[in-house]
Design a protein around this motif. Structure first.
Motif, PDB file in Angstrom:
ATOM      1  N   GLY A  64       9.734  15.644 -13.989  1.00 28.58           N
ATOM      2  CA  GLY A  64       9.393  14.246 -14.189  1.00 28.58           C
ATOM      3  C   GLY A  64       9.645  13.344 -13.002  1.00 28.58           C
ATOM      4  O   GLY A  64       9.309  12.170 -13.031  1.00 28.58           O
ATOM      5  N   THR A  65      10.273  13.885 -11.948  1.00 30.06           N
ATOM      6  CA  THR A  65      10.533  13.068 -10.769  1.00 30.06           C
ATOM      7  C   THR A  65       9.330  13.118  -9.838  1.00 30.06           C
ATOM      8  O   THR A  65       8.410  13.910 -10.027  1.00 30.06           O
ATOM      9  N   GLY A  66       9.340  12.253  -8.815  1.00 29.57           N
ATOM     10  CA  GLY A  66       8.232  12.294  -7.884  1.00 29.57           C
ATOM     11  C   GLY A  66       8.144  11.093  -6.979  1.00 29.57           C
ATOM     12  O   GLY A  66       9.048  10.253  -6.910  1.00 29.57           O
ATOM     13  N   LEU A  67       7.019  11.016  -6.306  1.00 26.65           N
ATOM     14  CA  LEU A  67       6.649   9.909  -5.445  1.00 26.65           C
ATOM     15  C   LEU A  67       5.295   9.431  -5.950  1.00 26.65           C
ATOM     16  O   LEU A  67       4.342  10.212  -6.004  1.00 26.65           O
ATOM     17  N   TRP A  68       5.211   8.164  -6.321  1.00 19.84           N
ATOM     18  CA  TRP A  68       4.004   7.625  -6.923  1.00 19.84           C
ATOM     19  C   TRP A  68       3.472   6.448  -6.124  1.00 19.84           C
ATOM     20  O   TRP A  68       4.222   5.715  -5.483  1.00 19.84           O
ATOM     21  N   ALA A  69       2.179   6.245  -6.221  1.00 15.04           N
ATOM     22  CA  ALA A  69       1.534   5.103  -5.573  1.00 15.04           C
ATOM     23  C   ALA A  69       1.849   3.837  -6.357  1.00 15.04           C
ATOM     24  O   ALA A  69       1.877   3.846  -7.588  1.00 15.04           O
ATOM     25  N   ILE A  70       2.079   2.755  -5.612  1.00 14.24           N
ATOM     26  CA  ILE A  70       2.216   1.420  -6.207  1.00 14.24           C
ATOM     27  C   ILE A  70       0.915   0.694  -5.893  1.00 14.24           C
ATOM     28  O   ILE A  70       0.598   0.453  -4.725  1.00 14.24           O
ATOM     29  N   ALA A  71       0.160   0.357  -6.919  1.00 16.95           N
ATOM     30  CA  ALA A  71      -1.124  -0.325  -6.733  1.00 16.95           C
ATOM     31  C   ALA A  71      -1.086  -1.686  -7.415  1.00 16.95           C
ATOM     32  O   ALA A  71      -0.438  -1.860  -8.452  1.00 16.95           O
ATOM     33  N   LEU A  72      -1.791  -2.629  -6.828  1.00 18.15           N
ATOM     34  CA  LEU A  72      -1.911  -3.947  -7.445  1.00 18.15           C
ATOM     35  C   LEU A  72      -2.861  -3.855  -8.626  1.00 18.15           C
ATOM     36  O   LEU A  72      -3.926  -3.234  -8.525  1.00 18.15           O
ATOM     37  N   LYS A  73      -2.494  -4.460  -9.735  1.00 21.48           N
ATOM     38  CA  LYS A  73      -3.332  -4.421 -10.929  1.00 21.48           C
ATOM     39  C   LYS A  73      -4.692  -5.066 -10.702  1.00 21.48           C
ATOM     40  O   LYS A  73      -5.700  -4.545 -11.128  1.00 21.48           O
ATOM     41  N   ASP A  74      -4.688  -6.212 -10.035  1.00 22.82           N
ATOM     42  CA  ASP A  74      -5.935  -6.963  -9.922  1.00 22.82           C
ATOM     43  C   ASP A  74      -6.948  -6.331  -8.975  1.00 22.82           C
ATOM     44  O   ASP A  74      -8.140  -6.333  -9.261  1.00 22.82           O
ATOM     45  N   SER A  75      -6.502  -5.727  -7.885  1.00 24.77           N
ATOM     46  CA  SER A  75      -7.437  -5.180  -6.895  1.00 24.77           C
ATOM     47  C   SER A  75      -7.423  -3.659  -6.796  1.00 24.77           C
ATOM     48  O   SER A  75      -8.304  -3.078  -6.177  1.00 24.77           O
ATOM     49  N   ARG A  76      -6.418  -3.019  -7.362  1.00 20.68           N
ATOM     50  CA  ARG A  76      -6.187  -1.569  -7.273  1.00 20.68           C
ATOM     51  C   ARG A  76      -5.792  -1.134  -5.863  1.00 20.68           C
ATOM     52  O   ARG A  76      -5.711   0.059  -5.566  1.00 20.68           O
ATOM     53  N   GLU A  77      -5.539  -2.089  -4.962  1.00 18.01           N
ATOM     54  CA  GLU A  77      -5.082  -1.781  -3.616  1.00 18.01           C
ATOM     55  C   GLU A  77      -3.707  -1.133  -3.687  1.00 18.01           C
ATOM     56  O   GLU A  77      -2.823  -1.605  -4.399  1.00 18.01           O
ATOM     57  N   ILE A  78      -3.518  -0.043  -2.942  1.00 21.15           N
ATOM     58  CA  ILE A  78      -2.217   0.607  -2.877  1.00 21.15           C
ATOM     59  C   ILE A  78      -1.373  -0.121  -1.841  1.00 21.15           C
ATOM     60  O   ILE A  78      -1.779  -0.276  -0.696  1.00 21.15           O
TER      61      ILE A  78
END
Length: 131
Positions: A64-78
């Protein structure tokens, strides 16, 4: 792509190497961002390879651990990466200790995204993974 969790402004999701390599290069190809990091890339292709290693390595752990992308909700920009990893000892055995961290591209600095993503990943660690 799998969405791990969301906040008011952010989506925390799995990295998709083919789709996300260019945006990852904007983060890990920036010398200011990677000044104190081991993780650095010099091309979109090396970004794709980095993301593929992350996806493969954490899928193999299956904890369950990892490295995940953080994206903006409104634009989907990472805008960055949020990290929850199980630490290893000097013999490379997994310990009972965990580390949380983040890397954000410069344009995302100072906007509270790290705090927002960290709170969400702590909630995931405590309430979903039962750490």
């Amino acid at each position: 792509m799998i969405i791990l969790t969301q906040t008011d402004r952010l989506i925390i999701r799995t990295w998709v190497p083919e789709q996300d390599a260019e945006q990852a290069f904007q983060i890990y190809g920036d010398h200011e961002v990677t000044r104190f990091l081991i993780t650095k890339v010099d091309s979109v292709e090396s970004s794709r390879n980095l993301l593929q290693r992350w996806v493969t390595n954490f899928a193999q752990l299956n904890n369950g651990t990892g490295l995940w992308a953080i994206a903006l909700k409104d634009s989907r920009e990472i805008v960055g990466t949020i990290i929850l990893i199980q630490l290893r000892d000097e013999k490379e055995n997994l310990t009972q200790d965990y580390e949380i961290g983040w890397h954000l591209k410069k344009s995302a600095w100072g906007k509270g995204y790290a705090t927002e993503a960290a709170k969400a990943i702590l909630d995931y660690g405590f309430n979903t993974l039962k750490l």
